[in-house]
Design an enzyme around this catalytic site. Structure first.
Site, mmCIF file in Angstrom:
data_model
loop_
_atom_site.group_PDB
_atom_site.id
_atom_site.type_symbol
_atom_site.label_atom_id
_atom_site.label_comp_id
_atom_site.label_asym_id
_atom_site.label_seq_id
_atom_site.Cartn_x
_atom_site.Cartn_y
_atom_site.Cartn_z
ATOM 1 N N ASN A 41 -0.590 6.448 12.605
ATOM 2 C CA ASN A 41 -0.338 5.371 11.638
ATOM 3 C C ASN A 41 0.986 4.658 11.922
ATOM 4 O O ASN A 41 1.470 3.893 11.095
ATOM 5 C CB ASN A 41 -0.301 5.923 10.217
ATOM 6 C CG ASN A 41 -1.646 6.490 9.805
ATOM 7 O OD1 ASN A 41 -2.687 5.928 10.116
ATOM 8 N ND2 ASN A 41 -1.625 7.622 9.114
ATOM 9 N N HIS A 50 -7.686 6.680 -1.757
ATOM 10 C CA HIS A 50 -7.237 7.868 -1.027
ATOM 11 C C HIS A 50 -7.236 9.110 -1.921
ATOM 12 O O HIS A 50 -7.042 9.018 -3.139
ATOM 13 C CB HIS A 50 -5.810 7.611 -0.524
ATOM 14 C CG HIS A 50 -5.285 8.659 0.387
ATOM 15 N ND1 HIS A 50 -4.401 9.623 -0.023
ATOM 16 C CD2 HIS A 50 -5.535 8.903 1.694
ATOM 17 C CE1 HIS A 50 -4.109 10.408 0.998
ATOM 18 N NE2 HIS A 50 -4.784 9.998 2.049
ATOM 19 N N SER A 65 -7.567 3.082 3.761
ATOM 20 C CA SER A 65 -7.098 3.930 4.851
ATOM 21 C C SER A 65 -8.164 4.280 5.878
ATOM 22 O O SER A 65 -7.847 4.473 7.047
ATOM 23 C CB SER A 65 -6.505 5.218 4.278
ATOM 24 O OG SER A 65 -7.485 5.930 3.543
ATOM 25 N N ASP A 67 -1.728 0.858 -4.099
ATOM 26 C CA ASP A 67 -1.206 1.717 -3.034
ATOM 27 C C ASP A 67 -1.112 0.883 -1.760
ATOM 28 O O ASP A 67 -2.132 0.502 -1.174
ATOM 29 C CB ASP A 67 -2.149 2.916 -2.847
ATOM 30 C CG ASP A 67 -1.610 3.915 -1.826
ATOM 31 O OD1 ASP A 67 -0.770 3.519 -0.991
ATOM 32 O OD2 ASP A 67 -2.028 5.085 -1.871
ATOM 33 N N HIS A 83 -0.968 1.359 3.660
ATOM 34 C CA HIS A 83 -1.330 0.771 4.956
ATOM 35 C C HIS A 83 -1.102 -0.739 5.009
ATOM 36 O O HIS A 83 -1.329 -1.356 6.046
ATOM 37 C CB HIS A 83 -2.785 1.117 5.295
ATOM 38 C CG HIS A 83 -3.001 2.595 5.418
ATOM 39 N ND1 HIS A 83 -2.724 3.296 6.569
ATOM 40 C CD2 HIS A 83 -3.415 3.520 4.510
ATOM 41 C CE1 HIS A 83 -2.987 4.591 6.375
ATOM 42 N NE2 HIS A 83 -3.402 4.739 5.132
ATOM 43 N N LYS A 134 3.740 5.598 7.346
ATOM 44 C CA LYS A 134 2.828 4.825 8.208
ATOM 45 C C LYS A 134 3.658 3.846 9.051
ATOM 46 O O LYS A 134 4.321 4.274 9.960
ATOM 47 C CB LYS A 134 1.775 4.095 7.369
ATOM 48 C CG LYS A 134 1.216 4.888 6.201
ATOM 49 C CD LYS A 134 0.399 6.089 6.594
ATOM 50 C CE LYS A 134 -0.274 6.715 5.403
ATOM 51 N NZ LYS A 134 -0.202 8.143 5.295
HETATM 52 C C1 LIG Z 1 -3.774 5.179 1.159
HETATM 53 C C2 LIG Z 1 -2.884 6.375 1.288
HETATM 54 N N1 LIG Z 1 -2.110 6.710 0.242
HETATM 55 C C3 LIG Z 1 -1.303 7.792 0.289
HETATM 56 C C4 LIG Z 1 -1.233 8.581 1.412
HETATM 57 C C5 LIG Z 1 -0.353 9.786 1.424
HETATM 58 O O1 LIG Z 1 0.832 9.502 2.111
HETATM 59 P P1 LIG Z 1 1.654 10.656 2.836
HETATM 60 O O2 LIG Z 1 0.920 10.970 4.096
HETATM 61 O O3 LIG Z 1 2.984 10.023 3.068
HETATM 62 O O4 LIG Z 1 1.722 11.810 1.930
HETATM 63 C C6 LIG Z 1 -1.990 8.242 2.536
HETATM 64 C C7 LIG Z 1 -1.892 9.077 3.750
HETATM 65 O O5 LIG Z 1 -2.737 9.328 4.495
HETATM 66 C C8 LIG Z 1 -2.852 7.124 2.467
HETATM 67 O O6 LIG Z 1 -3.640 6.798 3.493
#
Ligand SMILES: Cc1ncc(COP(=O)(O)O)c(C=O)c1O
Length: 396
Positions: free
Chosen positions: A50, A142, A189, A214, A217, A248
């Site tokens: 990422n 997610h 994601s 969120d 990405h 990411k």
């Molecule tokens: C859309 C989304 N939100 C939150 C997260 C979680 O983030 P982190 O990997 O920093 O814990 C991810 C991680 O894969 C994600 O893709």
């Protein structure tokens, strides 16, 4: 000491994973640079990270981290309300808030934890509210958001992916005075497509709700200085609370809540995932400030990765591979069966390309896929090699 009953239960669970081709193993990789790894002694081009803008290895980010670790040490030494909140974190929160044009920001150790803290804070507010409230989540949200809503003690409903008609019907059916909180992602994601933010804005104007977006990405890849997809669409004002991950495009680890000063105060007071966990270290905070500086000073990284994404999407579409519109660097190639996806990933690995097969339960049954991700640091030749290797897969 082993517990026989537990062992039997685990064996059953693991057997069913193996049988359905959903068995997962970790491969310990050697990180060589932002786009290359070593796996079992072989150098591979990494199309699975990422790190969209190559910031994991950016000299400015590394220098800021080096300086901070020498000055402040490694761990933060405590949770934020004890002694874990440092001057470096304060500076990072100010930089993140300025970057996102939010009133305030709160820095946490991971994006997953950030989702928990945001939802816990909202749930605490809902529980004080007589008519109550509920969370409405896009189906492709997610796991961090789904887990947070599921564990919040507040009701939640899932609406079909980007189906704003269904969302509007759910909002219309809500009891009078209930707080409705819509949670979605800006760039999804596993599918790499975008939320319909303009549509959400229209629905919100008719039937008010709190919007949590969120931007895991979308951050870095979209918007002026990478401020995110909402900023790219000029719709920042529709978003009440943004979740940013530093893991990411910023090339780090960690997450941040961005919102009003009042909401961030509430996270500090009611977000259990924030309060009861050791603060992220100063090294991370200092690196975050540096990474945001790079986003501002090197817009060519964003332009390049999106240009590459358009090139790959167009080439694969020309070969008859279904692609959703857009230019996000997340490009799924749907192969349906777990077996086919695993086999395809293996075939690419044989050609020196690391792409991961994503299978249920991470994605829906019969939508196993290769999840290709691009970085601005990939060379043109590497991207051409990827296109050449992926193009025949569907027909193989
Ligand atoms: C859309 C989304 N939100 C939150 C997260 C979680 O983030 P982190 O990997 O920093 O814990 C991810 C991680 O894969 C994600 O893709």
């Amino acid at each position: 000491m082993s517990n026989q009953l537990l062992n039997e239960l685990l064996d059953q669970q693991l057997y069913s994973r193996r049988k359905s081709q959903q068995w997962r193993v970790r491969h310990a990789i050697g990180l060589l640079d932002s786009t290359h790894v070593e796996l079992y002694g072989r150098r591979l081009v990494n199309f699975a990270s990422n790190d969209y803008l190559g910031l994991t290895h950016h000299p400015r980010v590394l220098e800021a981290a080096r300086e901070a670790v020498v000055r402040c040490g490694m761990g933060s030494g405590g949770s934020p309300l004890i002694t874990g909140y440092s001057l470096e974190q304060q500076a990072a929160e100010a930089a993140i808030a300025r970057w996102k044009q939010a009133e305030a920001a709160v820095l946490l150790a991971s994006g997953y934890q950030t989702a928990q803290a945001v939802v816990q804070t909202l749930a605490a507010a809902v529980k004080r509210h007589g008519p109550g409230g509920r969370f409405l989540l896009d189906k492709l949200c997610h796991a961090s958001l789904i887990d947070a809503a599921g564990g919040s003690g507040v009701g939640f409903r899932v609406f079909p992916h980007n189906h704003l008609g269904k969302l509007e019907r759910l909002l219309a059916a809500a009891p009078e005075g209930q707080l409705q909180v819509v949670i979605t992602e800006s760039i999804f994601s596993m599918d790499g497509d975008a939320a319909d933010l303009a549509g959400l804005a229209e629905v919100k104007a008719k039937r008010p709700f709190v919007l949590v977006l969120d931007e895991a990405h979308g951050s870095g890849v979209y918007g002026p200085a990478g401020a995110g997809y909402a900023a790219e669409c000029g719709l920042e004002s529709v978003v009440d609370i943004a979740i940013v991950t530093l893991s990411k495009a910023l090339g780090l680890a960690g997450g941040a809540v961005c919102g009003s000063g009042r909401f961030c105060d509430a996270v500090v007071n009611c977000g259990r995932a924030y309060i009861y966990s050791t603060s992220p270290p100063a090294i991370l905070a200092a690196a975050a400030v540096a990474a945001i500086g790079v986003l501002q000073d090197e817009p060519q990284r964003q332009q390049r990765v999106r240009g590459l994404a358009r090139r790959v999407r167009r080439a694969l579409l020309d070969k008859g591979i279904a692609m959703c519109p857009g230019d996000s660097p997340i490009i799924p190639v749907i192969l349906k069966s777990e077996h086919r996806a695993m086999e395809a990933a293996e075939r690419l690995r044989d050609q020196g390309l690391l792409v991961i097969a994503i299978r249920p339960p991470t994605v829906a049954a019969n939508t196993s896929r290769l999840r290709i991700t691009l970085s601005s640091d990939h060379s043109d030749d590497e991207v051409e090699a990827l296109i050449a290797a992926v193009s025949p897969l569907r027909f193989g």
